[in-house]
Design a protein around this motif. Structure first.
Motif, PDB file in Angstrom:
ATOM      1  N   GLN A 101     -17.156   2.063  -4.470  1.00 54.13           N
ATOM      2  CA  GLN A 101     -16.835   3.435  -4.879  1.00 54.13           C
ATOM      3  C   GLN A 101     -17.073   4.415  -3.735  1.00 54.13           C
ATOM      4  OE1 GLN A 101     -19.303   4.089  -8.281  1.00 54.13           O
ATOM      5  NE2 GLN A 101     -17.947   3.014  -9.699  1.00 54.13           N
ATOM      6  N   GLU A 102     -18.190   4.251  -3.060  1.00 56.06           N
ATOM      7  CA  GLU A 102     -18.507   5.128  -1.928  1.00 56.06           C
ATOM      8  C   GLU A 102     -17.488   4.964  -0.800  1.00 56.06           C
ATOM      9  OE1 GLU A 102     -20.928   7.496  -1.494  1.00 56.06           O
ATOM     10  OE2 GLU A 102     -21.477   7.208  -3.601  1.00 56.06           O
ATOM     11  N   ALA A 103     -17.099   3.716  -0.522  1.00 54.28           N
ATOM     12  CA  ALA A 103     -16.124   3.463   0.545  1.00 54.28           C
ATOM     13  C   ALA A 103     -14.774   4.073   0.181  1.00 54.28           C
ATOM     14  CB  ALA A 103     -15.984   1.966   0.784  1.00 54.28           C
ATOM     15  N   PHE A 104     -14.318   3.889  -1.081  1.00 53.42           N
ATOM     16  CA  PHE A 104     -13.057   4.494  -1.513  1.00 53.42           C
ATOM     17  C   PHE A 104     -13.111   6.010  -1.385  1.00 53.42           C
ATOM     18  CE2 PHE A 104     -12.108   0.604  -4.191  1.00 53.42           C
ATOM     19  CZ  PHE A 104     -11.013   0.216  -3.437  1.00 53.42           C
ATOM     20  N   TYR A 105     -14.234   6.573  -1.811  1.00 54.30           N
ATOM     21  CA  TYR A 105     -14.391   8.025  -1.729  1.00 54.30           C
ATOM     22  C   TYR A 105     -14.328   8.492  -0.281  1.00 54.30           C
ATOM     23  CZ  TYR A 105     -16.517  12.640  -1.888  1.00 54.30           C
ATOM     24  OH  TYR A 105     -16.757  13.978  -1.730  1.00 54.30           O
ATOM     25  N   PHE A 106     -15.032   7.826   0.597  1.00 54.17           N
ATOM     26  CA  PHE A 106     -15.059   8.202   2.004  1.00 54.17           C
ATOM     27  C   PHE A 106     -13.673   8.074   2.628  1.00 54.17           C
ATOM     28  CE2 PHE A 106     -15.493   6.976   6.485  1.00 54.17           C
ATOM     29  CZ  PHE A 106     -16.131   8.105   6.978  1.00 54.17           C
ATOM     30  N   LEU A 109     -11.128  10.822   1.681  1.00 53.17           N
ATOM     31  CA  LEU A 109     -11.336  12.183   2.180  1.00 53.17           C
ATOM     32  C   LEU A 109     -10.331  12.542   3.267  1.00 53.17           C
ATOM     33  CD1 LEU A 109     -15.233  12.437   2.398  1.00 53.17           C
ATOM     34  CD2 LEU A 109     -13.719  13.475   0.707  1.00 53.17           C
ATOM     35  N   HIS A 110      -9.872  11.551   4.006  1.00 51.60           N
ATOM     36  CA  HIS A 110      -8.916  11.798   5.088  1.00 51.60           C
ATOM     37  C   HIS A 110      -7.496  11.674   4.560  1.00 51.60           C
ATOM     38  CE1 HIS A 110     -12.283  11.653   7.821  1.00 51.60           C
ATOM     39  NE2 HIS A 110     -12.640  10.475   7.328  1.00 51.60           N
ATOM     40  N   LYS A 111      -6.733  12.738   4.758  1.00 55.00           N
ATOM     41  CA  LYS A 111      -5.373  12.747   4.229  1.00 55.00           C
ATOM     42  C   LYS A 111      -4.463  11.825   5.024  1.00 55.00           C
ATOM     43  CE  LYS A 111      -5.911  17.118   2.151  1.00 55.00           C
ATOM     44  NZ  LYS A 111      -5.439  17.987   1.261  1.00 55.00           N
ATOM     45  N   VAL A 112      -4.726  11.731   6.312  1.00 53.73           N
ATOM     46  CA  VAL A 112      -3.898  10.864   7.140  1.00 53.73           C
ATOM     47  C   VAL A 112      -4.494   9.466   7.097  1.00 53.73           C
ATOM     48  CG1 VAL A 112      -3.017  10.470   9.478  1.00 53.73           C
ATOM     49  CG2 VAL A 112      -3.340  12.804   8.641  1.00 53.73           C
ATOM     50  N   GLN A 117      -7.676   2.077   7.707  1.00 50.75           N
ATOM     51  CA  GLN A 117      -7.981   2.538   6.357  1.00 50.75           C
ATOM     52  C   GLN A 117      -7.140   1.782   5.327  1.00 50.75           C
ATOM     53  OE1 GLN A 117      -7.206   6.752   6.904  1.00 50.75           O
ATOM     54  NE2 GLN A 117      -9.358   7.208   6.395  1.00 50.75           N
ATOM     55  N   THR A 118      -5.874   1.603   5.623  1.00 51.05           N
ATOM     56  CA  THR A 118      -4.979   0.910   4.702  1.00 51.05           C
ATOM     57  C   THR A 118      -5.413  -0.540   4.514  1.00 51.05           C
ATOM     58  OG1 THR A 118      -3.203   2.322   5.499  1.00 51.05           O
ATOM     59  CG2 THR A 118      -2.561   0.402   4.229  1.00 51.05           C
ATOM     60  N   LEU A 120      -8.462  -1.756   4.971  1.00 53.34           N
ATOM     61  CA  LEU A 120      -9.721  -1.765   4.226  1.00 53.34           C
ATOM     62  C   LEU A 120      -9.498  -1.578   2.726  1.00 53.34           C
ATOM     63  CD1 LEU A 120     -12.285   0.235   6.400  1.00 53.34           C
ATOM     64  CD2 LEU A 120     -12.542  -2.088   5.537  1.00 53.34           C
ATOM     65  N   LEU A 121      -8.679  -0.587   2.383  1.00 57.14           N
ATOM     66  CA  LEU A 121      -8.411  -0.345   0.952  1.00 57.14           C
ATOM     67  C   LEU A 121      -7.746  -1.562   0.316  1.00 57.14           C
ATOM     68  CD1 LEU A 121      -7.225   3.384   1.085  1.00 57.14           C
ATOM     69  CD2 LEU A 121      -9.294   2.486   0.017  1.00 57.14           C
ATOM     70  N   SER A 122      -6.815  -2.156   1.034  1.00 55.99           N
ATOM     71  CA  SER A 122      -6.144  -3.349   0.508  1.00 55.99           C
ATOM     72  C   SER A 122      -7.136  -4.493   0.314  1.00 55.99           C
ATOM     73  CB  SER A 122      -5.043  -3.770   1.481  1.00 55.99           C
ATOM     74  OG  SER A 122      -4.494  -4.987   1.104  1.00 55.99           O
ATOM     75  N   HIS A 123      -8.030  -4.656   1.284  1.00 54.02           N
ATOM     76  CA  HIS A 123      -9.038  -5.708   1.196  1.00 54.02           C
ATOM     77  C   HIS A 123      -9.995  -5.473   0.030  1.00 54.02           C
ATOM     78  CE1 HIS A 123     -11.853  -8.783   2.472  1.00 54.02           C
ATOM     79  NE2 HIS A 123     -12.827  -7.881   2.404  1.00 54.02           N
ATOM     80  N   PHE A 124     -10.434  -4.229  -0.143  1.00 55.80           N
ATOM     81  CA  PHE A 124     -11.360  -3.903  -1.214  1.00 55.80           C
ATOM     82  C   PHE A 124     -10.754  -4.129  -2.589  1.00 55.80           C
ATOM     83  CE2 PHE A 124     -13.792  -0.703   1.629  1.00 55.80           C
ATOM     84  CZ  PHE A 124     -14.577  -1.712   2.119  1.00 55.80           C
ATOM     85  N   GLN A 125      -9.450  -3.869  -2.696  1.00 60.49           N
ATOM     86  CA  GLN A 125      -8.799  -4.004  -3.997  1.00 60.49           C
ATOM     87  C   GLN A 125      -8.654  -5.465  -4.411  1.00 60.49           C
ATOM     88  OE1 GLN A 125      -5.267  -1.655  -3.502  1.00 60.49           O
ATOM     89  NE2 GLN A 125      -6.302   0.229  -4.116  1.00 60.49           N
TER      90      GLN A 125
END
Length: 126
Positions: A101-106, A109-112, A117-118, A120-125
């Protein structure tokens, strides 16, 4: 010898002390019978445990009670270990979820979005 007749006095003629004196052996026998019955039940319930500890031996009441206490202590320790293991797994999962949750939130925060980042989010999901 001729049989002798024993005449008991009616209950109304006995004092409370005499009634207790007559009742005490009966009550004591009932108590001993309950104890012996419970020990026999323990023996049947823990038959496998007795074979491990003292195979082919005549068990005294004290032996039965000692093995029962030992078995119950062992089961209690196993249960404590299991509950600790379950709670540590729960703590790990809860901590991991909180970290995600903290990683997703962090990262949100960045719009770009960068490639990192992409990924990491894919890996976390997963």
């Amino acid at each position: 010898m001729a049989p002798s007749a024993v005449f008991l006095e009616p209950d109304s003629l006995l004092t409370p002390k005499e009634k207790n004196k007559l009742r005490k052996p009966v009550v004591e026998k009932m108590r001993r019978d309950r104890i012996n019955s419970s020990i026999e039940q323990l023996k049947l319930l823990l038959e496998k445990e007795f074979q491990r500890h003292q195979p082919n031996s005549k068990l005294e009441k004290a032996d039965i009670l000692e093995v029962a206490v030992s078995y119950l202590k062992q089961q209690s320790q196993l249960q404590m270990k299991r509950s600790f293991h379950k709670s540590s797994q729960f703590d790990f999962r809860e901590g991991y979820s909180r970290c995600l949750q903290e990683a997703f939130y962090f990262l949100s925060l960045h719009k770009v979005r960068t490639e990192t980042q992409t990924k990491l989010l894919s890996h976390f999901q997963k």
